[in-house]
Enzyme design. Structure first.
Site, PDB file in Angstrom:
ATOM      1  N   ASP A  33       0.991  -1.163  -0.231  1.00 23.38           N
ATOM      2  CA  ASP A  33       0.044  -0.033   0.054  1.00 23.38           C
ATOM      3  C   ASP A  33       0.819   1.225  -0.033  1.00 23.38           C
ATOM      4  OD1 ASP A  33      -2.293   1.990   0.562  1.00 23.38           O
ATOM      5  OD2 ASP A  33      -3.435   0.012   1.143  1.00 23.38           O
ATOM      6  N   TYR A 152     -14.016   6.666 -13.394  1.00 22.82           N
ATOM      7  CA  TYR A 152     -14.263   5.458 -12.405  1.00 22.82           C
ATOM      8  C   TYR A 152     -14.556   4.496 -13.068  1.00 22.82           C
ATOM      9  CZ  TYR A 152     -14.801   2.287  -8.356  1.00 22.82           C
ATOM     10  OH  TYR A 152     -14.658   1.493  -7.543  1.00 22.82           O
ATOM     11  N   LYS A 156     -12.576   0.688 -14.425  1.00 23.20           N
ATOM     12  CA  LYS A 156     -13.159  -0.521 -14.010  1.00 23.20           C
ATOM     13  C   LYS A 156     -13.569  -1.389 -15.091  1.00 23.20           C
ATOM     14  CE  LYS A 156     -12.248  -0.215  -9.430  1.00 23.20           C
ATOM     15  NZ  LYS A 156     -11.272  -1.141  -8.869  1.00 23.20           N
TER      16      LYS A 156
HETATM   17  P1  NAD Z   1     -10.216   1.899   0.663  1.00 25.85           P
HETATM   18  O1  NAD Z   1      -9.931   3.323   0.300  1.00 25.85           O
HETATM   19  O2  NAD Z   1     -10.474   1.659   1.970  1.00 25.85           O
HETATM   20  O3  NAD Z   1      -8.724   1.319   0.266  1.00 25.85           O
HETATM   21  C1  NAD Z   1      -8.165   1.323  -0.880  1.00 25.85           C
HETATM   22  C2  NAD Z   1      -6.748   1.223  -0.737  1.00 25.85           C
HETATM   23  O4  NAD Z   1      -5.948   1.234  -1.835  1.00 25.85           O
HETATM   24  C3  NAD Z   1      -5.983   2.336   0.505  1.00 25.85           C
HETATM   25  O5  NAD Z   1      -5.597   1.756   1.644  1.00 25.85           O
HETATM   26  C4  NAD Z   1      -5.227   3.297  -0.217  1.00 25.85           C
HETATM   27  O6  NAD Z   1      -4.090   3.588   0.270  1.00 25.85           O
HETATM   28  C5  NAD Z   1      -4.669   2.301  -1.515  1.00 25.85           C
HETATM   29  N1  NAD Z   1      -4.136   3.006  -2.677  1.00 25.85           N
HETATM   30  C6  NAD Z   1      -4.929   3.985  -3.278  1.00 25.85           C
HETATM   31  N2  NAD Z   1      -3.963   4.457  -4.429  1.00 25.85           N
HETATM   32  C7  NAD Z   1      -2.654   3.802  -4.146  1.00 25.85           C
HETATM   33  C8  NAD Z   1      -1.707   3.818  -4.865  1.00 25.85           C
HETATM   34  N3  NAD Z   1      -1.383   4.655  -5.688  1.00 25.85           N
HETATM   35  N4  NAD Z   1      -0.651   2.885  -4.721  1.00 25.85           N
HETATM   36  C9  NAD Z   1      -0.934   1.747  -3.858  1.00 25.85           C
HETATM   37  N5  NAD Z   1      -2.014   1.771  -3.198  1.00 25.85           N
HETATM   38  C10 NAD Z   1      -3.057   2.773  -3.238  1.00 25.85           C
HETATM   39  O7  NAD Z   1     -11.065   1.471  -0.563  1.00 25.85           O
HETATM   40  P2  NAD Z   1     -11.853  -0.061  -0.698  1.00 25.85           P
HETATM   41  O8  NAD Z   1     -13.452   0.367  -0.752  1.00 25.85           O
HETATM   42  O9  NAD Z   1     -11.331  -1.016   0.059  1.00 25.85           O
HETATM   43  O10 NAD Z   1     -11.547  -0.235  -2.362  1.00 25.85           O
HETATM   44  C11 NAD Z   1     -10.808  -1.423  -2.721  1.00 25.85           C
HETATM   45  C12 NAD Z   1     -11.079  -1.707  -4.049  1.00 25.85           C
HETATM   46  O11 NAD Z   1     -12.415  -2.117  -4.340  1.00 25.85           O
HETATM   47  C13 NAD Z   1     -10.802  -0.481  -5.047  1.00 25.85           C
HETATM   48  O12 NAD Z   1     -10.303  -0.786  -6.197  1.00 25.85           O
HETATM   49  C14 NAD Z   1     -12.206   0.199  -5.201  1.00 25.85           C
HETATM   50  O13 NAD Z   1     -12.396   0.636  -6.479  1.00 25.85           O
HETATM   51  C15 NAD Z   1     -12.917  -1.341  -5.110  1.00 25.85           C
HETATM   52  N6  NAD Z   1     -14.238  -1.205  -4.948  1.00 25.85           N
HETATM   53  C16 NAD Z   1     -14.898  -0.602  -3.894  1.00 25.85           C
HETATM   54  C17 NAD Z   1     -16.322  -0.494  -3.608  1.00 25.85           C
HETATM   55  C18 NAD Z   1     -16.824   0.092  -2.324  1.00 25.85           C
HETATM   56  O14 NAD Z   1     -18.157   0.355  -2.340  1.00 25.85           O
HETATM   57  N7  NAD Z   1     -15.974   0.480  -1.569  1.00 25.85           N
HETATM   58  C19 NAD Z   1     -17.188  -0.767  -4.762  1.00 25.85           C
HETATM   59  C20 NAD Z   1     -16.762  -1.440  -5.713  1.00 25.85           C
HETATM   60  C21 NAD Z   1     -15.333  -1.840  -5.982  1.00 25.85           C
END
Ligand code: NAD
Length: 258
Positions: A33, A152, A156
């Protein structure tokens, strides 16, 4: 049998829940991360992507059993396509040789149900062509047109289509590595908290991602599916985008796709 699993985005949300689950199951987890992880690497940049592969090789001894690419961002700008598509692809491609050296290797990326929403073909096509700067230019053009909301979903959609194209090739299926995406609906993580705390934005989210089964989900629920898809039990699921969305995809796309 304990496995060595690498999880990106491991410091928060879905990545953290997945890392926690795998550790609880007795596996070794290498977290990556921006901070608070075994590997600190910025996956929006080429040197961060190279650092991920270098450190993963050192920490794993050159063999991985699973890679789960969770790192992601959700804003309108270029960072979103750099991390969600190019960072994820660099993670999966960069670590593929380590997977090929491990037993029962599996790979997964977290996509999104948003990938079924309208996208910008210029962003998606550039991403699928592997042209990062053209994708970034297309994002900037979309923002200039007032269509930054397409960034976004486009990031995806691109990574989901990349999974379907690549999963069946000699590099992945031919090497015995299932490669899939999970497409979550709305998950209660730091990414969505600011949106859901705002009543107007919450109503918009509920309208665009309707979840008739059990409503919004917790990251631990996504982790369980990610854990299974990357376990040795998954022998034949590959090239799939598995919607874990409380029914949102079935509502939005009906029976036109299956
Ligand atoms: P989150 O923000 O809690 O976690 C995302 C993590 O990615 C963070 O720890 C952040 O530091 C890390 N990150 C961001 N940019 C980075 C970079 N440049 N290099 C390394 N690490 C990086 O979000 P989440 O909800 O846990 O999302 C996780 C995944 O799930 C993402 O790909 C997100 O798009 C996807 N997603 C989330 C949801 C939702 O509703 N939360 C829905 C669909 C998809």
């Amino acid at each position: 049998m304990p496995r060595t699993c690498l999880v990106t985005g491991a410091a928060s949300g879905i990545g953290k829940a997945t890392a926690d689950l795998l550790r609880k199951q007795g596996h070794e987890v290498i977290g990556a991360d921006l901070a608070d992880s075994d590997i600190r690497a910025d996956l929006s940049k080429s040197d961060g992507r190279a650092e991920l592969v270098l450190r993963a090789r050192e920490l794993s001894g050159g063999r991985l059993n699973a890679v789960i690419a969770c790192a992601g961002v959700a804003d309108f700008g270029p960072l979103t396509v750099r991390v969600n598509h190019f960072g994820a692809v660099a993670t999966l491609e960069g670590l593929r040789p380590l997977l090929a050296a491990g037993a029962d290797p599996r790979a997964l990326v977290i996509g999104s149900v948003d990938s079924v929403h309208p996208t910008d073909p210029a962003i998606v096509d550039a991403a699928l062509a592997g042209d990062e700067e053209a994708a970034v230019a297309a994002v900037r053009a979309a923002v200039d047109r007032g269509e930054g909301h397409l960034t976004y979903s486009s990031s995806k959609a691109a990574v989901s289509r990349w999974v379907r194209r690549r999963a069946v090739t000699a590099d992945w299926a031919g090497t015995g590595i299932p490669l899939n995406a999970v497409a979550p609906g709305v998950i209660l993580t730091p990414m969505t908290r600011p949106l859901l705390d705002d009543p107007e934005m919450r109503a918009l989210v509920e309208q665009s991602v309707p979840m008739p089964l059990h409503g919004h989900a917790h990251p631990e629920q996504v982790a369980a599916l990610a854990g299974w898809l990357t376990s040795p039990e998954n022998t034949h699921v590959t090239g799939q985008v598995v919607f874990m969305d409380g029914g949102a995809d079935a509502v939005l796309r009906g029976d036109r796709v299956w």
